[in-house]
Design a protein around this motif. Structure first.
Motif, mmCIF file in Angstrom:
data_model
loop_
_atom_site.group_PDB
_atom_site.id
_atom_site.type_symbol
_atom_site.label_atom_id
_atom_site.label_comp_id
_atom_site.label_asym_id
_atom_site.label_seq_id
_atom_site.Cartn_x
_atom_site.Cartn_y
_atom_site.Cartn_z
ATOM 1 N N THR A 237 0.822 -1.216 0.000
ATOM 2 C CA THR A 237 0.000 0.000 0.000
ATOM 3 C C THR A 237 0.853 1.263 0.000
ATOM 4 O O THR A 237 0.410 2.298 -0.468
ATOM 5 C CB THR A 237 -0.945 0.042 1.206
ATOM 6 N N HIS A 238 2.079 1.179 0.530
ATOM 7 C CA HIS A 238 3.030 2.302 0.478
ATOM 8 C C HIS A 238 4.369 1.851 1.040
ATOM 9 O O HIS A 238 4.508 0.697 1.457
ATOM 10 C CB HIS A 238 2.497 3.544 1.193
ATOM 11 N N ASP A 239 5.349 2.751 1.039
ATOM 12 C CA ASP A 239 6.730 2.334 1.332
ATOM 13 C C ASP A 239 7.098 2.352 2.808
ATOM 14 O O ASP A 239 8.237 2.056 3.146
ATOM 15 C CB ASP A 239 7.722 3.201 0.535
ATOM 16 N N HIS A 240 6.202 2.703 3.705
ATOM 17 C CA HIS A 240 6.600 2.779 5.116
ATOM 18 C C HIS A 240 6.978 1.403 5.656
ATOM 19 O O HIS A 240 6.388 0.386 5.279
ATOM 20 C CB HIS A 240 5.478 3.402 5.953
ATOM 21 N N PHE A 241 7.960 1.416 6.566
ATOM 22 C CA PHE A 241 8.602 0.166 6.968
ATOM 23 C C PHE A 241 7.613 -0.880 7.449
ATOM 24 O O PHE A 241 7.725 -2.063 7.112
ATOM 25 C CB PHE A 241 9.660 0.432 8.057
ATOM 26 N N ASP A 242 6.640 -0.440 8.256
ATOM 27 C CA ASP A 242 5.752 -1.409 8.902
ATOM 28 C C ASP A 242 4.877 -2.157 7.899
ATOM 29 O O ASP A 242 4.348 -3.227 8.199
ATOM 30 C CB ASP A 242 4.895 -0.751 9.996
ATOM 31 N N HIS A 243 4.734 -1.611 6.699
ATOM 32 C CA HIS A 243 3.903 -2.233 5.663
ATOM 33 C C HIS A 243 4.725 -2.985 4.619
ATOM 34 O O HIS A 243 4.204 -3.900 3.989
ATOM 35 C CB HIS A 243 3.074 -1.151 4.950
ATOM 36 N N ALA A 244 5.990 -2.548 4.435
ATOM 37 C CA ALA A 244 6.705 -2.955 3.215
ATOM 38 C C ALA A 244 8.012 -3.714 3.415
ATOM 39 O O ALA A 244 8.420 -4.458 2.516
ATOM 40 C CB ALA A 244 7.001 -1.701 2.372
ATOM 41 N N ALA B 273 -0.963 11.485 -1.105
ATOM 42 C CA ALA B 273 -1.700 11.734 0.141
ATOM 43 C C ALA B 273 -0.803 11.449 1.344
ATOM 44 O O ALA B 273 0.044 12.269 1.703
ATOM 45 C CB ALA B 273 -2.961 10.884 0.170
ATOM 46 N N HIS B 274 -0.990 10.287 1.946
ATOM 47 C CA HIS B 274 -0.159 9.891 3.090
ATOM 48 C C HIS B 274 1.311 9.779 2.670
ATOM 49 O O HIS B 274 2.218 10.111 3.429
ATOM 50 C CB HIS B 274 -0.702 8.569 3.629
ATOM 51 N N THR B 275 1.524 9.268 1.449
ATOM 52 C CA THR B 275 2.859 9.266 0.835
ATOM 53 C C THR B 275 2.690 9.635 -0.637
ATOM 54 O O THR B 275 1.568 9.800 -1.115
ATOM 55 C CB THR B 275 3.545 7.876 0.916
ATOM 56 N N GLY C 71 -4.764 0.879 3.144
ATOM 57 C CA GLY C 71 -3.453 1.297 3.635
ATOM 58 C C GLY C 71 -3.620 2.395 4.680
ATOM 59 O O GLY C 71 -4.622 2.444 5.404
ATOM 60 N N ASP C 72 -2.657 3.317 4.716
ATOM 61 C CA ASP C 72 -2.727 4.373 5.727
ATOM 62 C C ASP C 72 -3.452 5.617 5.227
ATOM 63 O O ASP C 72 -3.363 6.687 5.836
ATOM 64 C CB ASP C 72 -1.316 4.748 6.208
ATOM 65 N N LEU C 73 -4.193 5.494 4.113
ATOM 66 C CA LEU C 73 -5.033 6.625 3.699
ATOM 67 C C LEU C 73 -6.095 6.902 4.743
ATOM 68 O O LEU C 73 -6.571 8.027 4.886
ATOM 69 C CB LEU C 73 -5.695 6.326 2.353
HETATM 70 ZN ZN LIG Z 1 2.288 4.743 6.700
#
Ligand SMILES: [Zn+2]
Length: 246
Positions: free
Chosen positions: A65-72, A127-129, A146-148
């Motif tokens: 959903t995006h590049d933030h560590f906790d997701h990717a 948006a968030h990223t 994701g974090d939207l």
């Molecule tokens: Zn995030």
């Protein structure tokens, strides 16, 4: 909260973790499955991959959903496989040496066929990223957002929702595009699945934050007054208001 799967639609599962109240997803087709986000490091990715294998032996495709560590950052545990993300997400993961090369791109909209079921991957805008992607399962009417949107215990957003890569001014428009899917169930990147009202709640709060930020920047409102008027807690509001104008 124990780590566990919840089936929120026919063959659509969410796995929630106490750490960061993270939610990741799994969509089962007849021929393959789709894994939505992969947790935060090699160990966490391996745990999640093993958990997926307890549910299904189907080959997997991954969407980030995006590049933030906790997701990717747990992606390595799932490779090699087809992995989809926005090009900006791949750029960041390559730059940080989290992957050797970019995977498959979701620049705008992609439809995946899992066998007997399709999933729409879409980039609703910055948006968030810079590279947020959502996954919508039409037959189950479930949206992995994701974090939207977030749905933390005390409300919606947390201070971490607004990072250096967030573009606050464009986030409400991205949520309008997300709302156009009209999903019955919305799975946030953090917190419990919710109904479509969560998207509108988050959008209204972001618009309120943008108004407050404009008032503070123009000198019509003091930062303290802005905190008092905000629909969000002080630490969350501060994180949004202290972001440079975007
Ligand atoms: Zn995030």
């Amino acid at each position: 909260m124990d780590t566990r799967w919840a089936e929120i639609g026919d063959g659509v599962l969410v796995r929630r973790y106490a750490e960061l109240d993270l939610s990741v997803g799994l969509v089962l087709g007849d021929e393959r499955c789709l894994v939505v986000d992969v947790r935060g490091d090699a160990e966490q990715g391996a745990e999640f991959a093993a958990a997926v294998r307890e549910v299904t032996r189907l080959p997997w495709t991954v969407v980030l959903t995006h590049d933030h560590f906790d997701h990717a950052y747990g992606l390595g545990a799932f490779l090699p496989c087809d992995a989809w993300a926005h090009p900006a997400c791949w750029d960041e993961l390559v730059r940080l040496d989290k992957v050797a090369e970019p995977g498959l791109p979701v620049a705008d909209r992609v439809e995946l066929d899992l066998g007997g079921r399709r999933v729409v991957l879409a980039h609703p805008g910055v948006a968030h990223t810079a590279g947020d992607v959502v996954a919508y399962v039409p037959d189950a009417d479930v949206m992995f957002a994701g974090d939207l949107v977030e749905h933390v215990p005390d409300g919606t957003f947390s201070a971490e929702s607004f990072g250096t890569d967030t573009v606050l001014s464009r986030w409400p428009a991205a949520l309008r595009r997300l709302a156009a899917f009209d999903a019955a169930t919305v799975v946030p990147g953090h917190g419990a699945p919710a109904g479509p009202e969560l998207v509108e709640t988050c959008r209204a709060q972001l618009l309120a934050l943008l108004d407050l930020r404009a008032e503070v920047q123009s000198g019509r409102l003091t930062p303290d007054d802005a905190l008092a008027r905000s629909p969000l807690p002080a630490d969350v509001t501060s994180a949004a208001l202290t972001k440079p104008a975007d």
